[in-house]
Design an enzyme around this catalytic site. Structure first.
Site, short mmCIF file in Angstrom:
data_model
loop_
_atom_site.label_atom_id
_atom_site.label_comp_id
_atom_site.label_asym_id
_atom_site.label_seq_id
_atom_site.Cartn_x
_atom_site.Cartn_y
_atom_site.Cartn_z
N PRO A 2 0.83 -1.21 0.00
CA PRO A 2 0.00 0.00 0.00
C PRO A 2 0.86 1.25 0.00
O PRO A 2 1.94 1.28 0.60
CB PRO A 2 -0.81 -0.13 1.29
CG PRO A 2 -0.02 -1.06 2.15
CD PRO A 2 0.65 -2.01 1.22
N GLU A 3 0.39 2.28 -0.68
CA GLU A 3 1.14 3.54 -0.77
C GLU A 3 0.53 4.57 0.19
O GLU A 3 -0.42 4.27 0.91
CB GLU A 3 1.16 4.01 -2.22
CG GLU A 3 1.80 2.96 -3.12
CD GLU A 3 1.97 3.39 -4.58
OE1 GLU A 3 2.00 4.59 -4.87
OE2 GLU A 3 2.09 2.48 -5.43
N LYS A 53 4.58 5.71 4.49
CA LYS A 53 3.92 4.42 4.66
C LYS A 53 3.95 3.93 6.11
O LYS A 53 3.59 2.79 6.39
CB LYS A 53 4.56 3.38 3.73
CG LYS A 53 4.48 3.79 2.26
CD LYS A 53 5.21 2.80 1.36
CE LYS A 53 5.20 3.27 -0.08
NZ LYS A 53 5.90 2.32 -0.98
N GLN A 70 4.58 -2.61 5.65
CA GLN A 70 5.43 -3.32 4.70
C GLN A 70 4.55 -3.93 3.60
O GLN A 70 3.61 -3.30 3.13
CB GLN A 70 6.30 -4.33 5.43
CG GLN A 70 7.24 -3.67 6.44
CD GLN A 70 8.02 -4.65 7.24
OE1 GLN A 70 7.48 -5.54 7.88
NE2 GLN A 70 9.33 -4.49 7.24
N ASN A 169 4.76 2.47 -6.37
CA ASN A 169 4.90 2.12 -7.77
C ASN A 169 3.83 2.71 -8.67
O ASN A 169 4.11 3.20 -9.76
CB ASN A 169 4.96 0.60 -7.93
CG ASN A 169 5.84 0.19 -9.08
OD1 ASN A 169 6.84 0.85 -9.36
ND2 ASN A 169 5.48 -0.88 -9.76
N ARG A 262 11.15 -2.71 -10.55
CA ARG A 262 9.69 -2.59 -10.44
C ARG A 262 9.12 -2.19 -11.80
O ARG A 262 9.77 -1.50 -12.59
CB ARG A 262 9.31 -1.50 -9.41
CG ARG A 262 9.92 -1.69 -8.02
CD ARG A 262 9.26 -2.79 -7.22
NE ARG A 262 7.87 -2.46 -6.93
CZ ARG A 262 7.49 -1.65 -5.91
NH1 ARG A 262 8.39 -1.06 -5.16
NH2 ARG A 262 6.21 -1.43 -5.69
#
Length: 275
Positions: A2-3, A53, A70, A169, A262
């Protein structure tokens, strides 16, 4: 993972359940934190903050619980002591008379005196956070032009939490698209207009994603596509996870590449490679 927008939404849910309420019980799974159960039990939660985060659950007795989801961490809010059926491991729990806030699967949890929070390695290193600080376009532009970051590729810096906290990402691809920046470029290679657009996109897209369930595409276009029966992965983003689909602006097929291990998506027409 999760961002920032997803972590802030999770923090909102936790805060709604526990803020200004006495902790009737506290649970830590890790043995080295067990001693803090008695320290925090009976204290009142004053708020739940975020830094990128990371989440900071603050108590009125001078302690803060630092947690980082995480890759697999997940917060669950339930009626008091009503645990869900799950194979996940409960790592941290705050219970009051009405609600329980349960953190599953996360392993990065610490209890810190308030005066030590700012010196936590992740917090100390993290860049500006649009959800917890008054971040402006000018502030970000100055950072982008700084000696630390001006000669680093955007595609790498945007995943570095020291650059801007909370970007991951999907937001990386979306910010680069909005700025019209090719993934190979550095801030030093860009026009002032591109740098300005990148700063604006960081702020606007993070807030839009937070307020609109992760949608970073133009909201009116996304709604139109949704009503037309298009799938969520077709209308949610401008470019992310849309390889070979048509660019919403120009129709060019979206390109997928790997950068910093990524996946990254961009439009070769809207984000032209420098000659």
């Amino acid at each position: 993972m999760p961002e920032g927008p997803e972590i802030r939404k999770a923090a909102d849910r936790v805060e709604k359940a526990v803020k200004n309420k006495k902790a009737a019980d506290i649970y830590f799974a890790h043995d080295h934190l067990k001693g803090y159960e008695d320290v925090l039990r009976g204290a009142i939660i004053t708020g739940v903050d975020t830094k990128g985060k990371a989440m900071l659950t603050r108590f009125d007795n001078g302690y803060t619980v630092y947690s980082h989801n995480q890759l697999y961490g997940k917060w669950v809010i339930r009626n008091a002591f009503n645990y869900p059926q799950t194979n996940r491991q409960l790592r941290f729990a705050v219970h009051n008379e009405k609600k329980s806030a349960l953190l599953y699967s996360a392993s990065d949890i610490e209890v810190l005196p308030d005066e030590e929070v700012a010196e936590h390695p992740f917090i100390r290193k993290a860049g500006p956070d649009v959800f917890s600080e008054d971040v402006t376009v000018d502030m970000l532009k100055e950072r982008f032009h700084s000696r630390t970051f001006r000669n680093r590729r955007w595609a790498s810096s945007l995943l570095d939490q020291a650059f801007v906290a909370g970007i991951g990402n999907y937001l990386r691809s979306e910010v680069l698209f909005a700025a019209g920046v090719h993934p190979s470029l550095r801030p030093a290679d860009c026009s002032e207009e591109q740098v300005t657009k990148a700063a604006e996109a960081v702020i606007q897209m993070m807030w839009q994603s937070y307020r609109h369930a992760g949608i970073t595409n133009d909201l009116s276009l996304a709604e139109k596509m949704k009503k037309a029966g298009r799938r969520r992965n077709e209308y949610r983003h401008w470019v992310f996870s849309r390889a070979e689909q048509s660019c919403h602006l120009c129709g060019t097929p979206i390109t997928k590449i790997q950068v910093a291990s990524r996946r990254l998506y961009f439009c070769e027409s809207c984000q032209p490679e420098p000659s």
